[in-house]
Design a protein around this motif. Structure first.
Motif, PDB file in Angstrom:
ATOM      1  N   SER A 120       0.828  -1.207   0.000  1.00  0.00           N
ATOM      2  CA  SER A 120       0.000   0.000   0.000  1.00  0.00           C
ATOM      3  C   SER A 120       0.860   1.254   0.000  1.00  0.00           C
ATOM      4  O   SER A 120       1.861   1.342   0.723  1.00  0.00           O
ATOM      5  N   THR A 121       0.468   2.232  -0.812  1.00  0.00           N
ATOM      6  CA  THR A 121       1.148   3.537  -0.836  1.00  0.00           C
ATOM      7  C   THR A 121       0.486   4.542   0.100  1.00  0.00           C
ATOM      8  O   THR A 121       1.044   5.609   0.356  1.00  0.00           O
ATOM      9  N   GLY A 122      -0.701   4.226   0.598  1.00  0.00           N
ATOM     10  CA  GLY A 122      -1.417   5.157   1.463  1.00  0.00           C
ATOM     11  C   GLY A 122      -2.090   6.276   0.706  1.00  0.00           C
ATOM     12  O   GLY A 122      -2.492   7.284   1.303  1.00  0.00           O
ATOM     13  N   LEU A 123      -2.239   6.114  -0.619  1.00  0.00           N
ATOM     14  CA  LEU A 123      -2.834   7.172  -1.440  1.00  0.00           C
ATOM     15  C   LEU A 123      -4.110   6.735  -2.147  1.00  0.00           C
ATOM     16  O   LEU A 123      -4.823   7.573  -2.696  1.00  0.00           O
ATOM     17  N   GLY A 124      -4.394   5.430  -2.143  1.00  0.00           N
ATOM     18  CA  GLY A 124      -5.538   4.932  -2.906  1.00  0.00           C
ATOM     19  C   GLY A 124      -6.849   5.553  -2.449  1.00  0.00           C
ATOM     20  O   GLY A 124      -7.623   6.089  -3.260  1.00  0.00           O
ATOM     21  N   LEU A 125      -7.123   5.495  -1.147  1.00  0.00           N
ATOM     22  CA  LEU A 125      -8.381   6.040  -0.631  1.00  0.00           C
ATOM     23  C   LEU A 125      -8.386   7.571  -0.658  1.00  0.00           C
ATOM     24  O   LEU A 125      -9.447   8.185  -0.776  1.00  0.00           O
ATOM     25  N   ALA A 126      -7.208   8.171  -0.550  1.00  0.00           N
ATOM     26  CA  ALA A 126      -7.136   9.636  -0.663  1.00  0.00           C
ATOM     27  C   ALA A 126      -7.553  10.081  -2.061  1.00  0.00           C
ATOM     28  O   ALA A 126      -8.253  11.099  -2.226  1.00  0.00           O
ATOM     29  N   ILE A 127      -7.142   9.319  -3.074  1.00  0.00           N
ATOM     30  CA  ILE A 127      -7.541   9.618  -4.452  1.00  0.00           C
ATOM     31  C   ILE A 127      -9.047   9.427  -4.616  1.00  0.00           C
ATOM     32  O   ILE A 127      -9.734  10.241  -5.254  1.00  0.00           O
ATOM     33  N   VAL A 128      -9.577   8.356  -4.017  1.00  0.00           N
ATOM     34  CA  VAL A 128     -11.029   8.102  -4.071  1.00  0.00           C
ATOM     35  C   VAL A 128     -11.788   9.282  -3.471  1.00  0.00           C
ATOM     36  O   VAL A 128     -12.790   9.761  -4.031  1.00  0.00           O
ATOM     37  N   LYS A 129     -11.313   9.758  -2.312  1.00  0.00           N
ATOM     38  CA  LYS A 129     -11.983  10.884  -1.641  1.00  0.00           C
ATOM     39  C   LYS A 129     -11.919  12.149  -2.490  1.00  0.00           C
ATOM     40  O   LYS A 129     -12.913  12.903  -2.599  1.00  0.00           O
ATOM     41  N   LYS A 130     -10.793  12.405  -3.147  1.00  0.00           N
ATOM     42  CA  LYS A 130     -10.660  13.593  -3.994  1.00  0.00           C
ATOM     43  C   LYS A 130     -11.598  13.521  -5.191  1.00  0.00           C
ATOM     44  O   LYS A 130     -12.192  14.532  -5.588  1.00  0.00           O
ATOM     45  N   ILE A 131     -11.741  12.335  -5.757  1.00  0.00           N
ATOM     46  CA  ILE A 131     -12.656  12.174  -6.892  1.00  0.00           C
ATOM     47  C   ILE A 131     -14.091  12.430  -6.441  1.00  0.00           C
ATOM     48  O   ILE A 131     -14.859  13.125  -7.117  1.00  0.00           O
ATOM     49  N   CYS A 132     -14.458  11.894  -5.288  1.00  0.00           N
ATOM     50  CA  CYS A 132     -15.819  12.106  -4.764  1.00  0.00           C
ATOM     51  C   CYS A 132     -16.061  13.586  -4.466  1.00  0.00           C
ATOM     52  O   CYS A 132     -17.134  14.128  -4.775  1.00  0.00           O
ATOM     53  N   ASP A 133     -15.083  14.252  -3.873  1.00  0.00           N
ATOM     54  CA  ASP A 133     -15.226  15.687  -3.587  1.00  0.00           C
ATOM     55  C   ASP A 133     -15.333  16.496  -4.868  1.00  0.00           C
ATOM     56  O   ASP A 133     -16.075  17.499  -4.918  1.00  0.00           O
ATOM     57  N   LEU A 134     -14.605  16.071  -5.893  1.00  0.00           N
ATOM     58  CA  LEU A 134     -14.623  16.802  -7.160  1.00  0.00           C
ATOM     59  C   LEU A 134     -16.010  16.820  -7.781  1.00  0.00           C
ATOM     60  O   LEU A 134     -16.454  17.841  -8.322  1.00  0.00           O
ATOM     61  N   TYR A 135     -16.737  15.714  -7.674  1.00  0.00           N
ATOM     62  CA  TYR A 135     -18.049  15.609  -8.317  1.00  0.00           C
ATOM     63  C   TYR A 135     -19.213  15.685  -7.322  1.00  0.00           C
ATOM     64  O   TYR A 135     -20.366  15.493  -7.724  1.00  0.00           O
ATOM     65  N   GLY A 136     -18.910  15.946  -6.071  1.00  0.00           N
ATOM     66  CA  GLY A 136     -19.981  16.086  -5.089  1.00  0.00           C
ATOM     67  C   GLY A 136     -20.562  14.771  -4.610  1.00  0.00           C
ATOM     68  O   GLY A 136     -21.682  14.737  -4.095  1.00  0.00           O
ATOM     69  N   PHE A 137     -19.792  13.650  -4.768  1.00  0.00           N
ATOM     70  CA  PHE A 137     -20.261  12.366  -4.263  1.00  0.00           C
ATOM     71  C   PHE A 137     -19.955  12.277  -2.761  1.00  0.00           C
ATOM     72  O   PHE A 137     -19.159  13.033  -2.224  1.00  0.00           O
ATOM     73  N   GLU A 138     -20.588  11.312  -2.105  1.00  0.00           N
ATOM     74  CA  GLU A 138     -20.377  11.110  -0.673  1.00  0.00           C
ATOM     75  C   GLU A 138     -19.896   9.690  -0.438  1.00  0.00           C
ATOM     76  O   GLU A 138     -20.560   8.726  -0.801  1.00  0.00           O
ATOM     77  N   ILE A 139     -18.710   9.576   0.169  1.00  0.00           N
ATOM     78  CA  ILE A 139     -18.157   8.262   0.471  1.00  0.00           C
ATOM     79  C   ILE A 139     -18.135   8.073   1.994  1.00  0.00           C
ATOM     80  O   ILE A 139     -17.826   8.996   2.739  1.00  0.00           O
ATOM     81  N   SER A 140     -18.492   6.867   2.436  1.00  0.00           N
ATOM     82  CA  SER A 140     -18.537   6.592   3.867  1.00  0.00           C
ATOM     83  C   SER A 140     -17.981   5.198   4.140  1.00  0.00           C
ATOM     84  O   SER A 140     -17.929   4.337   3.256  1.00  0.00           O
ATOM     85  N   TYR A 141     -17.587   5.004   5.409  1.00  0.00           N
ATOM     86  CA  TYR A 141     -17.017   3.709   5.831  1.00  0.00           C
ATOM     87  C   TYR A 141     -17.716   3.256   7.113  1.00  0.00           C
ATOM     88  O   TYR A 141     -18.053   4.071   7.978  1.00  0.00           O
ATOM     89  N   LYS A 142     -17.932   1.944   7.214  1.00  0.00           N
ATOM     90  CA  LYS A 142     -18.416   1.369   8.470  1.00  0.00           C
ATOM     91  C   LYS A 142     -17.920  -0.072   8.587  1.00  0.00           C
ATOM     92  O   LYS A 142     -17.564  -0.717   7.578  1.00  0.00           O
ATOM     93  N   PHE A 143     -17.907  -0.571   9.814  1.00  0.00           N
ATOM     94  CA  PHE A 143     -17.489  -1.957  10.084  1.00  0.00           C
ATOM     95  C   PHE A 143     -18.688  -2.691  10.662  1.00  0.00           C
ATOM     96  O   PHE A 143     -19.229  -2.313  11.712  1.00  0.00           O
ATOM     97  N   HIS A 144     -19.127  -3.755   9.958  1.00  0.00           N
ATOM     98  CA  HIS A 144     -20.337  -4.464  10.369  1.00  0.00           C
ATOM     99  C   HIS A 144     -20.200  -5.957  10.033  1.00  0.00           C
ATOM    100  O   HIS A 144     -19.792  -6.319   8.918  1.00  0.00           O
TER     101      HIS A 144
END
Length: 394
Positions: free
Chosen positions: A358-382
């Motif tokens: 892991s580079t530690g950037l994969g989810l950061a890129i995902v979050k930036k893409i979501c912010d760019l287009y106004g999407f909402e990303i969330s995480y939970k453990f279940h």
């Protein structure tokens, strides 16, 4: 204003009283003169009364109520009674004059002061509003320009000049600061792009030389492990540079190719690629296409990074589940425990796992893409599963 109103009331009342008494004395003098010349006594009750008396007394002034037939009410009169000896006869000359009532004086003063205060208030309000509007117009205009300012834009901030020295100095400092920030940002952006581009070539050369050494020279197992480790480090460094460059481009809004893309179809292709590469069990459920307006390349990056993250952290090697609904997608993988710091999950270089993969950037890129287009990303453990949900807000 209240104190001056009270003072004006008593001053006006006293002034009118003096004027009435002055008129009474004047009228009395004229009557006395007429009696002396013509020796005629006359009366006009209740205004003027001339009566012969036996003895002379001191003059006196008083207020008295007299019925006014025209108003059908009692009115206040000021009364002057003097005693004179004229042509050998004693006379009591009484003169009365209507006075203005205190109530009328008070009403007149109150009304006039109310009108004056209202006019002054309206004038001051208008002058203050207009004055402040003109005075603060450059400030608020420049404040609006600062709110709309972006370091990513190549256009310089446009500020309004002001006649106020402090506002003008503030505008000058803002112009200098924003210009410097823009220059520094552009220089840093150019440096990042140049470094990313220039590092790709030597890294590729290094990797090619290592492969050449492995293929053309006899090496033992220890040397092979060392060269393989170097290759992995070079590959990881190339991947890191590639992802940093991608993050920079997303932040600079360089992906402007907007199109209607089927998220479900893109997920299907990505899942098939991972199945072929890693021989994994990935369950995929969807009922109908999920079209979203965004850059097609970023759709691939979004899907690839989320599934790659699930693959890397699927500790139990259970089935990875992917599903699409009418406005969201869900990716889940097995996990032993919940993430300790979920609020840091989408930060750059944050890793709870020490895996070198892991580079530690994969989810950061995902979050930036979501912010760019106004999407909402969330995480939970279940139910012992890490679940990531992207809501496209369609």
């Amino acid at each position: 204003m209240i104190a001056s109103t009270i003072a004006l009331y008593f001053y006006t009342k006293n002034l009118l009283k003096n004027e009435v008494e002055e008129e009474l004395f004047s009228t009395e003098a004229r009557i006395e003169s007429a009696i002396k010349i013509n020796d005629i006594s006359f009366s006009l009750p209740p205004v003027i009364e001339v009566v012969e008396v036996k003895e002379l007394e001191e003059l006196f002034l008083k207020d008295t109520l007299i019925y006014d037939p025209s108003q059908n009410e009692d009115e206040v009169f000021r009364e002057l009674s003097t005693f004179k000896r004229i042509n050998g006869k004693n006379y009591r000359i009484t003169v009365r004059n209507l006075v203005v009532e205190s109530k009328d004086i008070l009403i007149a003063i109150d009304v006039s002061y109310f009108i004056i205060i209202l006019l002054v208030f309206l004038f001051l309000f208008y002058s203050n509003v207009e004055g402040n509007r003109k005075l603060w117009f450059p400030f608020f205009k420049n404040l609006e320009a600062m709110k709309n300012f972006s370091v990513k834009s190549e256009k310089q901030i446009v500020l309004v000049d002001s006649d106020i020295l402090e506002f003008q100095e503030l505008s000058n400092e803002i112009s200098l600061l924003t210009n410097k920030v823009q220059d520094d940002y552009q220089n840093l952006k150019q440096l990042t792009e140049d470094v990313s581009h220039e590092m790709q070539t030597p890294l590729a050369i290094m990797q090619a030389k290592i492969e050449n050494i492995i293929n053309t020279n006899k090496i033992d197992d220890d040397q092979y492990k060392l060269f393989s480790s170097l290759q992995k480090d070079i590959q990881r460094l190339k991947q890191l540079i590639k992802r940093l460059t991608l993050l920079t481009k997303i932040e600079n809004n360089q992906f402007i190719n907007i199109d209607k893309v089927d998220i479900a179809a893109s997920l299907g292709k990505t899942i098939q690629n991972f199945k072929e590469l890693f021989n994994l069990e990935i369950g995929f459920q969807y009922k109908h296409p999920l079209f979203v307006s965004m850059d097609p390349y970023l759709v691939e990056v979004l899907c690839n990074n989320l599934i790659s993250n699930a693959v890397k952290h699927d500790v139990k090697k259970d089935e990875i589940l992917v599903s699409c609904s009418h406005n969201s997608m869900i990716i889940s993988n097995s996990g032993e425990k919940q993430i300790e710091n979920p609020e840091k999950l989408f930060n750059r270089f944050y890793r709870e796992s020490k895996s070198n993969q892991s580079t530690g950037l994969g989810l950061a890129i995902v979050k930036k893409i979501c912010d760019l287009y106004g999407f909402e990303i969330s995480y939970k453990f279940h139910d012992a599963r890490h679940i990531f949900t992207v809501n496209f807000r369609i």
